[in-house]
Design a protein around this motif. Sequence first.
Motif, PDB file in Angstrom:
ATOM      1  N   THR A 118      31.106  24.588  33.064  1.00 40.57           N
ATOM      2  CA  THR A 118      31.253  25.179  34.390  1.00 40.57           C
ATOM      3  C   THR A 118      30.764  26.619  34.461  1.00 40.57           C
ATOM      4  O   THR A 118      30.643  27.163  35.556  1.00 40.57           O
ATOM      5  N   GLU A 119      30.479  27.245  33.332  1.00 42.77           N
ATOM      6  CA  GLU A 119      30.026  28.628  33.352  1.00 42.77           C
ATOM      7  C   GLU A 119      29.232  28.928  32.094  1.00 42.77           C
ATOM      8  O   GLU A 119      29.253  28.164  31.124  1.00 42.77           O
ATOM      9  N   ALA A 120      28.520  30.038  32.131  1.00 36.25           N
ATOM     10  CA  ALA A 120      27.712  30.463  30.981  1.00 36.25           C
ATOM     11  C   ALA A 120      27.620  31.980  30.999  1.00 36.25           C
ATOM     12  O   ALA A 120      27.741  32.621  32.044  1.00 36.25           O
ATOM     13  N   GLU A 121      27.410  32.543  29.829  1.00 35.51           N
ATOM     14  CA  GLU A 121      27.270  33.997  29.693  1.00 35.51           C
ATOM     15  C   GLU A 121      25.812  34.363  29.491  1.00 35.51           C
ATOM     16  O   GLU A 121      25.110  33.741  28.684  1.00 35.51           O
ATOM     17  N   ILE A 122      25.348  35.351  30.240  1.00 34.21           N
ATOM     18  CA  ILE A 122      23.978  35.828  30.083  1.00 34.21           C
ATOM     19  C   ILE A 122      23.873  36.590  28.766  1.00 34.21           C
ATOM     20  O   ILE A 122      24.552  37.604  28.572  1.00 34.21           O
ATOM     21  N   VAL A 123      23.049  36.096  27.868  1.00 31.87           N
ATOM     22  CA  VAL A 123      22.863  36.739  26.565  1.00 31.87           C
ATOM     23  C   VAL A 123      21.659  37.674  26.602  1.00 31.87           C
ATOM     24  O   VAL A 123      21.724  38.816  26.156  1.00 31.87           O
ATOM     25  N   MET A 148      23.665  27.833  22.640  1.00 30.28           N
ATOM     26  CA  MET A 148      22.810  28.833  23.251  1.00 30.28           C
ATOM     27  C   MET A 148      21.568  28.114  23.761  1.00 30.28           C
ATOM     28  O   MET A 148      20.919  27.372  23.016  1.00 30.28           O
ATOM     29  N   VAL A 149      21.218  28.291  25.028  1.00 30.04           N
ATOM     30  CA  VAL A 149      20.070  27.591  25.591  1.00 30.04           C
ATOM     31  C   VAL A 149      19.233  28.562  26.411  1.00 30.04           C
ATOM     32  O   VAL A 149      19.729  29.559  26.929  1.00 30.04           O
ATOM     33  N   ALA A 185       5.685  31.433  35.465  1.00 35.41           N
ATOM     34  CA  ALA A 185       5.103  30.127  35.748  1.00 35.41           C
ATOM     35  C   ALA A 185       6.224  29.107  35.938  1.00 35.41           C
ATOM     36  O   ALA A 185       7.376  29.340  35.556  1.00 35.41           O
ATOM     37  N   ILE A 186       5.893  27.985  36.525  1.00 36.55           N
ATOM     38  CA  ILE A 186       6.873  26.910  36.708  1.00 36.55           C
ATOM     39  C   ILE A 186       7.372  26.443  35.345  1.00 36.55           C
ATOM     40  O   ILE A 186       6.585  26.234  34.410  1.00 36.55           O
ATOM     41  N   ASP A 187       8.688  26.301  35.225  1.00 38.55           N
ATOM     42  CA  ASP A 187       9.369  25.851  33.994  1.00 38.55           C
ATOM     43  C   ASP A 187       9.275  26.863  32.858  1.00 38.55           C
ATOM     44  O   ASP A 187       9.489  26.519  31.695  1.00 38.55           O
ATOM     45  N   GLN A 188       8.971  28.119  33.163  1.00 41.03           N
ATOM     46  CA  GLN A 188       8.990  29.158  32.133  1.00 41.03           C
ATOM     47  C   GLN A 188      10.424  29.615  31.911  1.00 41.03           C
ATOM     48  O   GLN A 188      11.147  29.905  32.869  1.00 41.03           O
ATOM     49  N   PRO A 189      10.889  29.705  30.655  1.00 43.85           N
ATOM     50  CA  PRO A 189      12.243  30.218  30.400  1.00 43.85           C
ATOM     51  C   PRO A 189      12.376  31.653  30.909  1.00 43.85           C
ATOM     52  O   PRO A 189      11.523  32.503  30.635  1.00 43.85           O
ATOM     53  N   VAL A 190      13.445  31.913  31.654  1.00 43.81           N
ATOM     54  CA  VAL A 190      13.640  33.241  32.242  1.00 43.81           C
ATOM     55  C   VAL A 190      14.886  33.941  31.727  1.00 43.81           C
ATOM     56  O   VAL A 190      15.010  35.156  31.834  1.00 43.81           O
ATOM     57  N   VAL A 191      15.839  33.183  31.158  1.00 44.04           N
ATOM     58  CA  VAL A 191      17.070  33.798  30.684  1.00 44.04           C
ATOM     59  C   VAL A 191      17.654  32.943  29.573  1.00 44.04           C
ATOM     60  O   VAL A 191      17.484  31.720  29.555  1.00 44.04           O
ATOM     61  N   GLU A 192      18.284  33.597  28.625  1.00 47.30           N
ATOM     62  CA  GLU A 192      18.979  32.910  27.540  1.00 47.30           C
ATOM     63  C   GLU A 192      20.478  33.036  27.790  1.00 47.30           C
ATOM     64  O   GLU A 192      20.994  34.140  27.958  1.00 47.30           O
ATOM     65  N   VAL A 193      21.171  31.903  27.868  1.00 47.98           N
ATOM     66  CA  VAL A 193      22.596  31.915  28.168  1.00 47.98           C
ATOM     67  C   VAL A 193      23.355  31.205  27.055  1.00 47.98           C
ATOM     68  O   VAL A 193      22.814  30.346  26.364  1.00 47.98           O
ATOM     69  N   GLY A 201      25.721  39.895  29.160  1.00 50.82           N
ATOM     70  CA  GLY A 201      27.145  39.906  28.877  1.00 50.82           C
ATOM     71  C   GLY A 201      27.990  39.422  30.038  1.00 50.82           C
ATOM     72  O   GLY A 201      29.195  39.233  29.886  1.00 50.82           O
ATOM     73  N   THR A 202      27.351  39.192  31.202  1.00 48.80           N
ATOM     74  CA  THR A 202      28.083  38.723  32.376  1.00 48.80           C
ATOM     75  C   THR A 202      28.241  37.207  32.324  1.00 48.80           C
ATOM     76  O   THR A 202      27.296  36.490  31.993  1.00 48.80           O
ATOM     77  N   GLU A 203      29.434  36.715  32.655  1.00 45.43           N
ATOM     78  CA  GLU A 203      29.672  35.281  32.770  1.00 45.43           C
ATOM     79  C   GLU A 203      29.452  34.861  34.221  1.00 45.43           C
ATOM     80  O   GLU A 203      29.998  35.470  35.137  1.00 45.43           O
ATOM     81  N   LEU A 204      28.672  33.811  34.416  1.00 42.35           N
ATOM     82  CA  LEU A 204      28.394  33.302  35.757  1.00 42.35           C
ATOM     83  C   LEU A 204      28.809  31.841  35.850  1.00 42.35           C
ATOM     84  O   LEU A 204      28.599  31.074  34.901  1.00 42.35           O
ATOM     85  N   PRO A 205      29.375  31.427  36.968  1.00 36.83           N
ATOM     86  CA  PRO A 205      29.684  30.009  37.156  1.00 36.83           C
ATOM     87  C   PRO A 205      28.424  29.226  37.497  1.00 36.83           C
ATOM     88  O   PRO A 205      27.443  29.783  38.007  1.00 36.83           O
ATOM     89  N   VAL A 206      28.454  27.928  37.217  1.00 37.74           N
ATOM     90  CA  VAL A 206      27.349  27.067  37.601  1.00 37.74           C
ATOM     91  C   VAL A 206      27.182  27.132  39.119  1.00 37.74           C
ATOM     92  O   VAL A 206      28.142  27.049  39.874  1.00 37.74           O
ATOM     93  N   GLY A 207      25.946  27.319  39.576  1.00 38.88           N
ATOM     94  CA  GLY A 207      25.672  27.439  40.999  1.00 38.88           C
ATOM     95  C   GLY A 207      25.529  28.870  41.474  1.00 38.88           C
ATOM     96  O   GLY A 207      25.120  29.106  42.609  1.00 38.88           O
ATOM     97  N   ALA A 208      25.864  29.845  40.628  1.00 43.24           N
ATOM     98  CA  ALA A 208      25.702  31.252  41.006  1.00 43.24           C
ATOM     99  C   ALA A 208      24.229  31.636  40.916  1.00 43.24           C
ATOM    100  O   ALA A 208      23.487  31.142  40.061  1.00 43.24           O
ATOM    101  N   PRO A 209      23.747  32.528  41.784  1.00 43.02           N
ATOM    102  CA  PRO A 209      22.338  32.943  41.733  1.00 43.02           C
ATOM    103  C   PRO A 209      22.007  33.615  40.406  1.00 43.02           C
ATOM    104  O   PRO A 209      22.786  34.418  39.892  1.00 43.02           O
TER     105      PRO A 209
END
Length: 465
Positions: A17-22, A47-48, A33-41, A66-74
Amino acid sequence: MAQVLEFKLPDLGEGLTEAEIVRWLVAVGDVVAIDQPVVEVETAKAMVEVPCPYGGVVTARYGEEGTELPVGAPLLTVAVGGTGAPEELTEAAPEAAPKATAEDAVSSEYSGNVLVGYGTAGPVARRRRVHRENPAVAQAAAPVPAVAPAPVAVKAPEPAAAGFAGHDGPVPVISPLVRKLARDRGIDLREVRGSGPEGLILRADVELALAALERPATASAPAAAAPAVAAPARAVAGERIPLRGLRGAVADKLSRSRTEIPDATCWVDADATELMAARRAMNEAGGPKISLLALLARICAHALARFPELNSTVDTAAREIVRLPAVHLGFAAQTPRGLVVPVVKDAGTRTAESLTEEFARLTESARQGTLTPADLTGGTFTLNNYGVFGVDGSTPIVNHPEAAMLGVGRIIPKPWVHQGELAVRQVVQLSLTFDHRVCDGGTAGGFLRYVADCVEQPAVLLRTL
């Protein structure tokens, strides 16, 4: 004319339900580009890297590392189409877009260690005006609630609003900066009552909660205010390490296992000299090298075929023991980020070479932090080789919801009576921790004795070929 699309944190599967921005992999102004990785969480399981389904110019990022975001958050906004000129980005439609429909939903599935297959059927998010005058503000800006397309003036909360009220699920916070303030000052946001729309937690709420914690316990509360909540005792000195992400998930699982499973442990010393000699002969014959862990896994699989009670789980709601048809073997792996238990699927049908290859792949992925949730779930039995830490024995905690775990200590030369004479042999201690609900000591002892017999006389396995 560029169109600004908002990319939200996708559903990462397995009930997360949530992930932390690493680590952010792109900055505001970068072309993606389309499907380019933009963030590691980091999730509770792995870790993905999260790829963006849109191609264009990054116009804003939401959330600091270091911020935790819920699924669906921008996560970020991307200007798609046009030339990418600043004036086009500034003139992007500021009005809130209609709510996304089911056809506009972004779908995802795992492939390897990244998410792929995002749909781009249509705009699925609100469009935002890019803060060209102050890119830093655009980068740190918090998402505006869907119910308020324009800024809403919120009355400062009354002192009573700063009281504590438990939250279930993701905590709604107006800004990552507010979340960081709470984290730095030791405030648990799940215990803060938000005064914003739909319970949104504002900076004023955190500041009032902090004031309540710092207020002396002997101070009397005003008659018109809610009763003050006593602040929990806090250590004056010492490092505080949040139990979140992978470490938090491990803590929760171990606590649940210790609470629910009535475990017991039995152990035996075994002469592993013949097993070591058999492995040496296999490797000298040519071909891929066979690991000792792979041979122990083969022994475990054959032992579980003879004692299926230990390859099971307990359905507490139905009060039933569920015997599982296949052996999916987990093994404990220590990584810089903590203990993980990758799972070798269908270990009972694999050869020693296949097991060696899969152990090596999963171990390397664990060290690199690229294990997927699929690699970490579905285990039915765990093999714990704690001998690599230089110890002889252990009484581990069963990996919930499994029913048993085999522990293997270090293999070292010891005096041993062999064929009626005292000799120096390669001896290993084996231990079995099991759920006493699924079997009694006789079954557990029989399983462990069979494993020890196979270690001492690998030829016993020839019966199963």
